[in-house]
Design a protein around this motif. Structure first.
Motif, short mmCIF file in Angstrom:
data_model
loop_
_atom_site.label_atom_id
_atom_site.label_comp_id
_atom_site.label_asym_id
_atom_site.label_seq_id
_atom_site.Cartn_x
_atom_site.Cartn_y
_atom_site.Cartn_z
N ILE A 120 19.00 -6.40 24.12
CA ILE A 120 20.43 -6.08 24.23
C ILE A 120 20.75 -5.59 25.63
CG2 ILE A 120 22.24 -4.50 23.42
CD1 ILE A 120 20.87 -4.63 20.63
N ALA A 121 19.91 -4.75 26.19
CA ALA A 121 20.14 -4.22 27.54
C ALA A 121 20.14 -5.33 28.58
CB ALA A 121 19.09 -3.17 27.87
N ALA A 122 19.40 -6.41 28.34
CA ALA A 122 19.31 -7.51 29.30
C ALA A 122 20.50 -8.46 29.24
CB ALA A 122 18.01 -8.29 29.07
N LEU A 123 21.32 -8.34 28.21
CA LEU A 123 22.48 -9.22 28.10
C LEU A 123 23.47 -8.93 29.22
CD1 LEU A 123 23.21 -8.99 24.25
CD2 LEU A 123 22.27 -10.96 25.48
N PRO A 124 24.18 -9.94 29.69
CA PRO A 124 25.25 -9.68 30.65
C PRO A 124 26.28 -8.72 30.04
CG PRO A 124 24.75 -12.03 30.53
CD PRO A 124 23.99 -11.36 29.41
N PRO A 125 26.86 -7.84 30.84
CA PRO A 125 27.75 -6.81 30.32
C PRO A 125 28.84 -7.27 29.33
CG PRO A 125 27.28 -6.36 32.59
CD PRO A 125 26.66 -7.69 32.28
N PRO A 126 29.55 -8.37 29.57
CA PRO A 126 30.58 -8.76 28.59
C PRO A 126 30.00 -9.11 27.22
CG PRO A 126 30.95 -9.90 30.67
CD PRO A 126 29.62 -9.23 30.76
N PHE A 127 28.82 -9.74 27.22
CA PHE A 127 28.17 -10.09 25.96
C PHE A 127 27.63 -8.85 25.26
CE2 PHE A 127 27.06 -14.38 28.09
CZ PHE A 127 28.34 -14.86 27.85
N ARG A 128 26.98 -7.98 26.04
CA ARG A 128 26.43 -6.74 25.48
C ARG A 128 27.55 -5.89 24.88
NH1 ARG A 128 23.68 -4.49 29.84
NH2 ARG A 128 25.55 -3.42 30.47
N GLU A 129 28.65 -5.79 25.61
CA GLU A 129 29.79 -5.00 25.15
C GLU A 129 30.31 -5.52 23.81
OE1 GLU A 129 33.42 -3.55 27.69
OE2 GLU A 129 33.62 -5.70 27.29
N ALA A 130 30.53 -6.81 23.70
CA ALA A 130 31.03 -7.39 22.45
C ALA A 130 30.05 -7.17 21.31
CB ALA A 130 31.31 -8.89 22.63
N LEU A 131 28.76 -7.38 21.57
CA LEU A 131 27.74 -7.22 20.54
C LEU A 131 27.65 -5.78 20.05
CD1 LEU A 131 25.48 -8.86 19.06
CD2 LEU A 131 23.91 -7.86 20.72
N VAL A 132 27.65 -4.83 20.98
CA VAL A 132 27.56 -3.41 20.60
C VAL A 132 28.80 -2.99 19.81
CG1 VAL A 132 27.56 -1.06 21.53
CG2 VAL A 132 25.97 -2.76 22.43
N LEU A 133 29.97 -3.41 20.26
CA LEU A 133 31.19 -3.03 19.54
C LEU A 133 31.20 -3.60 18.12
CD1 LEU A 133 33.88 -3.39 22.34
CD2 LEU A 133 33.09 -1.28 21.25
N ARG A 134 30.68 -4.80 17.95
CA ARG A 134 30.66 -5.43 16.62
C ARG A 134 29.54 -4.87 15.74
NH1 ARG A 134 33.51 -7.51 12.64
NH2 ARG A 134 32.30 -9.00 11.45
N GLU A 135 28.33 -4.87 16.25
CA GLU A 135 27.17 -4.56 15.42
C GLU A 135 26.88 -3.07 15.28
OE1 GLU A 135 26.11 -6.92 13.63
OE2 GLU A 135 27.01 -8.56 14.77
N PHE A 136 27.15 -2.29 16.30
CA PHE A 136 26.86 -0.86 16.23
C PHE A 136 28.10 -0.03 15.88
CE2 PHE A 136 23.46 -2.57 18.76
CZ PHE A 136 22.36 -1.91 18.28
#
Length: 176
Positions: free
Chosen positions: A121-137
């Protein structure tokens, strides 16, 4: 100076979503101390801007403020580089579904899996990481993520799909 109405609105709109704000800030900043600073500053901004809350999703409104505050904070306090998270072992332990009778081996495997996922997750580009964290966490809906990040719902869906694909690809490579 805030009015009693502003304080009441702040208590109703912001306080119920502080945990989500902190979780999101933690993922954006990479550590607990910085996340606390960001959330504190975001709360001050939210207090000053309670009059601008026009209804809708209070959580998305607060996450949007936290997001903007985090990016401002990171630009001011960090070099422009990839931000990696620190060890989240204690957070993992707190939210783990691991049974009470786990063996040292199962705990070690769970920690290794969590570390692999966290690194992915930390290695994802910021826009992708942001969307994933907001959705999954944080459990935000596509519409709430779109509102918080200022992008169309279709872009949110695309970023989530791409983030998941990149994460699966990275974890697959690490495990093989």
């Amino acid at each position: 100076m805030t009015t009693d109405g502003d304080r009441r609105l702040f208590n109703e709109v912001v306080l119920p979503h502080l945990d989500d704000a902190y979780t999101f800030a933690r993922w954006l900043t990479g550590n607990a101390t910085d996340a606390e600073d960001v959330v504190q500053e975001a709360c001050l901004r939210a207090m000053r801007g309670t009059h601008s809350f026009a209804g809708g999703s209070a959580r998305a409104w607060l996450i949007s403020i936290v997001r903007n505050t985090a990016f401002t904070w990171l630009a001011r306090n960090r070099p422009k580089a990839l931000v990696l998270t620190d060890d989240l072992e204690s957070a993992e332990r707190a939210s783990s579904n691991m049974p009470e009778t786990a063996t040292p081996e199962t705990e070690a495997i769970a920690r290794a899996d969590a570390a692999l996922l966290e690194a992915g997750i930390a290695a994802l580009p910021p826009p992708f990481r942001e969307a994933l964290v907001l959705r999954e966490f944080n459990g935000l809906s596509y519409r709430e993520i779109a509102e918080a990040t200022g992008v169309p719902v279709g872009t949110v869906m695309s970023r989530l799909a791409r983030a998941r694909a990149l994460l699966i690809e990275r974890i697959g490579k690490e495990m093989s």
